[in-house]
Design a protein around this motif. Structure first.
Motif, PDB file in Angstrom:
ATOM      1  N   ALA A 123       3.987   3.694  -1.526  1.00 11.86           N
ATOM      2  CA  ALA A 123       2.562   4.033  -1.626  1.00 11.86           C
ATOM      3  C   ALA A 123       1.724   2.923  -2.229  1.00 11.86           C
ATOM      4  CB  ALA A 123       2.396   5.310  -2.455  1.00 11.86           C
TER       5      ALA A 123
ATOM      6  N   GLU B 131       1.721  10.539  -2.593  1.00 12.08           N
ATOM      7  CA  GLU B 131       1.649   9.519  -1.551  1.00 12.08           C
ATOM      8  C   GLU B 131       2.961   8.753  -1.384  1.00 12.08           C
ATOM      9  OE1 GLU B 131      -1.709   7.100  -2.644  1.00 12.08           O
ATOM     10  OE2 GLU B 131      -2.951   8.881  -2.946  1.00 12.08           O
TER      11      GLU B 131
ATOM     12  N   ARG C  77      -3.151   1.492  -1.611  1.00 15.12           N
ATOM     13  CA  ARG C  77      -3.030   2.914  -1.286  1.00 15.12           C
ATOM     14  C   ARG C  77      -3.738   3.221   0.027  1.00 15.12           C
ATOM     15  NH1 ARG C  77      -5.540   6.095  -5.863  1.00 15.12           N
ATOM     16  NH2 ARG C  77      -4.710   7.877  -4.720  1.00 15.12           N
TER      17      ARG C  77
END
Length: 250
Positions: free
Chosen positions: A172, A203, A245
């Motif tokens: 992530a 994530e 991200r």
């Protein structure tokens, strides 16, 4: 009447730090605590305390903590996260622990995309256990096990961990910062907050490496140790985000 303009963030205890003069663990502890508090996770955080200078982490944070065998924090944290998926789980590791003894655990943790966060303190040496050469020791650097300087023709070259996992695995977030100036410290805090938010949003795996001084084992004054980061380390270990991200919109 006096006005309080700065105090320890929520999540840190009042215990006096045991770290050597000029060590930056205290700075990074504060940044982690600030980010955890600002994100409302003080009562929801579990942090590992593996072998190394950070072994006394339970003294300095109010979070739930667990001690791990040398290099095995990622395996321990994986078990914790899978049992408690809604907890914020952080591994806090040095380069001897993470990149040397624990290479297999941390690489496979990243490869699996475990939804936890690693704070990786890279001072290029085994700080607590005798000043031995680690995977991130610089070429030519003298340590207790490379008394004539690291010979990379024999040992290979220092590992760039965030770049490795960012390029090879579906993680992530990966970044590297340092503590050598106030501007760099502010930048580092942003990286740490990003890494924690990536975990909170499920994530995937996130890591922030921190270039940190070790004046005692580097045989430098605290000021010269900070200068070494700027003058020598950053050129080999560049600062920045290596995997940004990608937050999916609901």
């Amino acid at each position: 009447m006096s006005t309080v303009v700065f105090k320890k963030p929520e999540g840190m205890t009042d215990r006096k730090l045991h770290y050597c003069p000029g060590c930056a663990h205290g700075i990074v502890h504060r940044l982690v605590a600030e980010c955890v508090a600002e994100l409302g996770q003080v009562e929801n955080t579990i942090i590992t305390a593996p072998v190394g200078c950070s072994v006394f982490i339970p003294n300095y944070f109010t979070y739930d903590t667990i001690h791990c065998a040398h290099g095995r924090a990622p395996a321990t944290a994986t078990g914790i996260k899978r049992v408690h998926p809604d907890k914020l789980v952080i591994t806090y590791q040095g380069d001897g622990d993470l990149a040397s003894i624990g290479t297999a655990e941390i690489v496979h943790c990243a490869a699996r995309g475990e939804k936890l966060t690693t704070i990786f303190i890279n001072n290029g040496i085994y700080g607590m256990t005798g000043g031995q050469m680690s995977v991130t020791t610089m070429e030519g650097q003298k340590t207790s096990t490379s008394t004539h300087g690291r010979d990379c023709s024999i040992t290979g070259f220092p590992m760039r961990f965030p770049e490795l996992v960012a390029s090879q695995f579906h993680i992530a977030y990966a970044a590297r910062g340092t503590v050598s100036s106030p501007a760099h410290i502010n930048q580092l805090k942003g990286y740490i907050k990003n890494a924690i938010e990536a975990q909170m949003n499920k994530e995937g795996y996130s890591v922030v490496e921190v270039l940190s001084p070790c004046p005692i084992n580097w045989n430098l004054t605290p000021i010269k140790a900070m200068e070494r980061i700027d003058n020598e380390l950053i050129s080999y270990f560049p600062l920045g985000e290596f995997k940004q991200r990608s937050v999916k919109e609901a």
